[in-house]
Design an enzyme around this catalytic site. Structure first.
Site, PDB file in Angstrom:
ATOM      1  N   GLU A 212      28.677  56.291  23.137  1.00  0.00           N
ATOM      2  CA  GLU A 212      28.091  57.143  22.092  1.00  0.00           C
ATOM      3  C   GLU A 212      28.003  56.464  20.731  1.00  0.00           C
ATOM      4  OE1 GLU A 212      29.920  60.993  21.603  1.00  0.00           O
ATOM      5  OE2 GLU A 212      28.735  61.461  19.832  1.00  0.00           O
TER       6      GLU A 212
ATOM      7  N   TYR B 276       2.469  62.253   8.269  1.00  0.00           N
ATOM      8  CA  TYR B 276       1.862  61.915   6.977  1.00  0.00           C
ATOM      9  C   TYR B 276       0.362  62.123   6.974  1.00  0.00           C
ATOM     10  CZ  TYR B 276       6.291  60.295   5.201  1.00  0.00           C
ATOM     11  OH  TYR B 276       7.590  60.258   4.770  1.00  0.00           O
TER      12      TYR B 276
END
Lengths: 365, 789
Positions: A198, A99
């Site tokens: 996972e 940003y």
């Protein structure tokens, strides 16, 4: 991490990158930036470290096309930004830097991916870590549950002792982005191994079924491709506590890749593999043969899946015989399965049958 | 022609309304949606034709209002600023069906397609029972006349009512002249591809001289402004050409002509017939059973039915001469049902000998003669007899052995020369100045005003002739943003400036688009055939004295090989322009990037790196040269509001390490009447439409600027300037001059400027009908880049 550089060293390394561009212009040439090739074709096994590192191949980014020239200019802005942070004792997230780049004119980033990649480029060239650059990822690490105790320096500067079973809620202990010893100490544990999982769904299933206590293990949620801090804390637990690590994922090419990043080192971070990879980690499942052996619900491999598997065949990290077999088999049956497809046989099947059987093979249950 | 005749004869028996009712499908009043479009089409066509004839720039307003939604009653108002109709002629114009002059004159006119404004009056009356209000003002009268027109269906006559004199104001101004038609119809208003809006939009594209306003039932106003002050060229009507004549037509013409003899009839009532051709036609058409007096001297009204038929066959080229038999002099005769001449080949060859040997060995004289007859399209009995006698006297009647057949073959090959050719009576092409194409620049403007997009290419082909009808194809392509990229291109079809909105798939013009392989020109075309996809619209306009439609609905053009080929060629030419444009755009983008790199990015890199290292900012000129390593041309073409000129600025940068010398050439619209002004660098004329400047040597890092203005153009006429170079080493942003082409154009111009001799010499201009006349190499057809500017 153990190899944090001094601020002066970091600046010096960054200046070398700038000087390369500057000197070229003085010579009347197009400015350049030289960096190691970051593809699977340029990672080699470092037998001393037991992990994969970048090889010798370099690529030169020169300012003869608009795209590359903009990359160089961005790199300069980033260097300037890092120096400013070093001098003012601040740090920022990669997203914040993205940003902030809005104000960099022509050096503005096109996407956050661009800014992440450039930070990595600079890490790779300077052999510094992004912590040296005062840049941190906004992505948090993962969650841990199990009977293990950690000492964490909180934002008030006090050490907090946290047991990842007794002192946490159902979501577990949240791993901070910095897991180096100045921020996090591994105190003690009463477990036999670490299981990296996972998906959040499977992580929650094992907790609900009390698997961590029944099988005396620490559960780590990977959240897909694991963040650096997740990989780092797994490595520290494995080395400092001398615990075996097993990895439990879906059965598809992307999960194979997740395992490789934990055990061998990821291609993108091969410059710091020795800090992130756990060479002793074992792939527990779901394996290609499990799909057949347990007759799991499965999906057809997509075009991309097949492409990924074909590419893994030439990935130096998957050259060992067992992995070749897994890859070939998956291509042959043309199917992939999720961890949670084990629920076909009931909610307890994974904890009562599947995992005990798999862990048994490894001598962990 | 068909309808007019049909109607004329039918009118005698049936009432006009009955006829209308029966035939409304091909009059365009079959569905409620289409009826509305047709009614407006008739009105607007009328207005445009009237304005054109009176040389007035048309301003047309069309309004559609819903009067009674339940019963689908719609009111339409069509207002124009045309010449108006004198009071005493209003009844005739609005009440008479299909007796307009346009059905007899051979020329390009809108009115070929439709029933005329009377159809609106009739449809109004049939569907609502009411009358049509007409307000007309002619310039010479101070007040307009208003009247209601109805039709007396028993007497097939218009009847007027409520006639009065009125003051006619439009927008508070008094209307100088014009016509306002208000009718109520049973009709349905719809939006989309087949709508009044689309019809008017398309009309405005091909009538760039018209100002058209449309107010839809919701009060929404669409306005297509006039983009040129140039009225279409006034077209002359021409006499019919024999190739396009049918039997019935010829019969009627023979009945009404005032010419004393058939040959003068042919000479003066047709175009393309020379005195010699008229005489030859009569000779060829003459029949054995014809009266003793030669056909060409006979009175046209006395020609018999069979002779007329024979004459039509000559017109169509089915009857002609045989020429060149055994080298004899041209001899007139005719052949019935001629096939292709020239069998079995140009010369009797060894191959022929082999064939004869295998066919005739063991055979006799009858077989040999039959063989000759079978393999020849045209022959004379006496020559066959000659051959037969020769064979009989030398070899006998057979059956022949091999040696004898060898001899027969020799005689056959010597005596029988199949090199006879069939020849039609030679006619001149009809004149083509009866056509009024819209012309490239105006199509471009028309397209640009209706579609907001970047690239426009237009091509007007030279006139051509098919079956005696002159025609001309024009195409336009508009490409760029503002149009959907993933759907088929929009097809805009026109015949004589009238939009064709229905039956797109069955139309010759659509087929021509589909036949082109657009992929190679940069448009997507799934399967390599069919309508291409992409952000583009394709316009095709056929201007012709005789537009052939597939059906009476007059919405799709019938197949015609010559027209098809012309349209296809035009598309391909346009496609090449598009391809060039796309390539150029890519190159421009690259150049733009390079400039951004050296003007913005590189200095920023120098400044930043020097700042970080706390060293002086390095000099970049060498780095720039090494990055660019090219000569670059930039060109801006902009409209100058204040001077009403088109300003052009060309900049050449030498970013190489060596000095360079060039001549720069630029295209400019000289033929379109533009003037070259404020050209301070000077230079010289290369050829028409191309100017050359010789630049001083450019040292590394140097740049040079050429500026000039183009006068005499309107805004949007000239928006892009193509530049070329002469000299060593590429210039990015300019094309290398094709010297061969320049020479060709120069030669062509030289030839054109020389006085044309032998204009009256017929033979030099005679064109055989069956081959598509090769497009006359006119100026305009050959340009440096194929007509796009």
């Amino acid at each position: 991490m153990s190899r944090v550089r001094s601020n002066e060293q970091t600046k010096e390394h960054l200046h070398k990158v700038v000087a390369e561009m500057y000197d070229k212009m003085v010579k009347g040439e197009a400015p350049t930036m030289t960096l190691p090739v970051r593809t699977k074709n340029n990672i080699t096994f470092d037998s001393k470290l037991g992990v994969y590192k970048y090889g010798k191949r370099k690529s030169v980014r020169d300012a003869t096309s608009l795209g590359s020239a903009k990359q160089l200019l961005r790199a300069l802005h980033v260097v300037e930004f890092i120096e400013d942070m070093i001098d003012s004792g601040k740090s920022s997230t990669l997203r914040e830097m993205y940003y902030i780049s809005e104000g960099w004119g022509y050096g503005k980033f096109g996407s956050q991916n661009d800014s992440n990649n450039l930070a990595e480029d600079l890490e790779v060239i300077t052999k510094c870590m992004r912590e040296d650059f005062k840049l941190r990822p906004e992505e948090d690490g993962s969650r841990i549950i199990g009977n293990l105790t950690i000492n964490e320096l909180n934002r008030r500067g006090e050490w907090m002792r946290i047991n990842a079973r007794d002192d946490v809620g159902d979501s577990g202990y949240g791993v901070p982005y910095n897991v180096e010893s100045e921020k996090l100490e591994l105190l003690e544990h009463d477990i036999d191994f670490i299981m990296a999982i996972e998906t959040g769904g499977m992580f929650d299933r094992l907790i609900e079924n009390g698997f961590d206590e029944d099988y005396r293990c620490g559960l780590v949620h990977l959240k897909g491709q694991p963040a650096r801090s997740t990989r780092r804390i797994i490595k520290r637990m494995s080395e400092e506590w001398d615990l075996p690590v097993v990895v439990f994922t879906d059965a598809d090419p992307w999960s194979f890749r997740i395992f490789a990043s934990i055990a061998f080192g990821a291609i993108k971070t091969a410059h710091i593999s020795e800090y992130l990879a756990t060479p002793s980690a074992t792939y527990l499942g779901v394996t290609s043969d499990d799909i057949l052996a347990y007759d799991l619900p499965s999906d057809e491999l997509s075009k991309q899946d097949i492409q990924a598997l074909e590419s893994q065949k030439s990935d130096p990290r998957f050259t060992d015989g067992w992995w070749r077999e897994q890859i070939e088999m998956m291509l042959e049956i043309g199917k992939k399965s999720e961890q949670q497809s084990l629920a076909k046989y009931g909610l307890d099947f994974v904890t009562d049958t599947y995992l005990p059987e798999k862990l048994g093979e490894l001598g962990l249950a | 022609m068909g309808i007019a005749d049909d109607l004329a004869s039918k009118q005698k028996q049936a009432s006009i309304s009955e006829f209308f009712e029966k035939n409304k499908h091909f009059l365009g009043f079959d569905t409620l949606q289409r009826s509305l479009i047709t009614a407006i089409k008739e009105g607007v066509d009328n207005s445009l034709d009237a304005c054109e004839e009176a040389r007035i720039l048309p301003t047309i307003r069309v309004e559609v209002k819903k009067v009674d939604s339940k019963r689908d009653i719609i009111e339409i108002v069509i207002v124009d600023n045309g010449p108006g109709i004198p009071r005493d002629s209003i009844e005739k114009v609005f009440g008479q069906l299909l007796f307009g002059s346009r059905f007899h004159a051979i020329r390009q006119s809108r009115g070929q397609q439709g029933i005329g404004i009377t159809g609106v009056v009739m449809y109004n009356q049939l569907t609502t029972g009411g009358t049509t209000n007409v307000v007309s003002k002619i310039a010479s009268e101070s007040m307009a006349v208003s009247m209601d027109i109805g039709l007396d269906t028993k007497r097939n006559k218009a009847k007027k009512s409520n006639e009065s004199r009125v003051l006619w104001n439009e927008d508070e101004d008094e209307q100088a002249s014009g016509l306002k038609v208000t009718a109520r119809l049973k009709a349905k208003y719809q939006k989309g591809r087949q709508s009044v809006w689309q019809y008017l939009r398309m009309t405005s594209i091909v009538n760039p001289h018209a100002d058209i306003t449309f107010i839809d039932p919701d009060g929404e106003v669409s306005h297509w402004p006039r983009v040129t002050e140039r009225l279409p060229r006034k077209v002359d009507s021409i006499k019919p050409h024999p190739r396009g004549i049918e039997l019935g037509q010829l019969r009627r013409m023979l009945e009404i002509t005032k010419q004393p003899s058939l040959s003068s009839f042919l000479r003066f009532e047709f175009s393309g017939v020379s005195t010699r051709a008229a005489k030859e036609m009569c000779e060829v058409a003459e029949l054995a059973e014809s009266p003793k007096i030669h056909l060409h001297k006979r009175k046209p009204s006395g020609i018999k039915k069979e002779e007329i038929r024979s004459l039509v066959e000559v017109f169509q080229g089915q009857k002609g001469f045989i020429k060149g038999y055994r080298g004899s002099k041209e001899k007139h005769t005719y052949v019935e049902g001629a096939k292709k001449p020239g069998m079995p080949g140009e010369k009797v060859s060894d191959l022929m000998h082999k064939t004869i040997m295998s066919e005739l060995t063991g055979k006799g004289i009858d077989d040999a003669i039959a063989y000759v007859k079978n393999h020849t399209d045209f022959y004379w009995e006496e020559s066959i007899q000659e051959l037969e006698e020769k064979i009989l006297s030398k070899v006998g009647e057979g059956p022949w052995d091999e040696n004898q057949t060898d001899l027969v073959s020799k005689y056959m090959r010597r005596e029988w020369d199949p090199r006879v050719t069939f020849q039609e009576v030679k006619l001149l092409n009809p004149p083509t100045d009866c056509l009024s194409p819209i012309e490239e620049m105006l199509i471009k403007k028309g397209l640009s005003k209706a579609i907001d997009s970047r690239f426009v290419s237009t091509i007007t082909r030279s006139p051509n002739v098919s079956h005696g009808n002159p025609f001309q194809i024009e195409v336009g392509l508009i490409f760029g943003k503002g149009m959907p990229a993933d759907s088929h291109v929009e097809v805009l079809r026109f015949a004589n400036r009238v939009p064709l909105m229905y039956q797109q798939g069955g139309c010759l013009l659509t087929k021509a688009i589909e036949e082109v392989s657009w992929k190679q020109y940069g448009l997507e075309q799934p399967g390599g055939k069919g309508l291409p996809k992409g952000p583009a619209a394709v316009l095709v306009h056929l201007a012709s004295t005789n537009v052939q439609f597939t059906s009476e609905a007059k919405e799709a053009l019938a197949d015609n090989e010559v027209v098809f080929e012309e349209a296809k060629k035009a598309m391909q030419e346009m496609g090449r322009n598009l391809k060039k444009h796309l390539a150029k755009r890519k190159k421009l983008e690259k150049t733009r990037e390079k400039f951004e790199l050296i003007n913005d990015i590189l200095p920023a890199i120098a400044e930043k790196s020097a700042g970080i290292l706390e060293r002086p900012i390095p000099d970049l000129s060498k780095s720039i040269t090494s990055i660019m390593s090219a000569v670059i041309a930039e060109c801006d073409t902009t409209w100058n509001k204040e001077t009403k000129n088109t300003d052009v600025e060309i900049r050449i940068f030498n970013y190489t390490s060596r000095s360079r010398a060039y001549s720069i050439l630029a295209k400019w619209p000289e033929k379109e009447g533009a003037t070259l002004e404020n050209n301070e660098v000077g230079g010289r004329k290369e050829v028409t439409g191309v100017w050359t400047w010789k630049l001083p040597t450019l040292e590394p890092g140097q740049q040079y600027k050429i500026t000039y203005s183009l006068g005499g153009l309107e805004k949007g006429d000239w928006t892009e300037t193509e530049i070329f170079y002469r000299g060593s080493g590429d210039i990015i942003g300019a094309m290398e001059m094709d010297e061969k082409l320049v020479k060709q154009i120069r030669d062509q111009e030289k030839a054109e400027s020389e006085p044309v001799v032998n204009e009256e010499n017929e033979t030099s201009q005679e064109v055989e009908h069956s081959e598509p006349a090769s497009p006359p190499k006119e100026k305009g057809q050959m340009t440096l880049t194929g007509g796009d500017f």
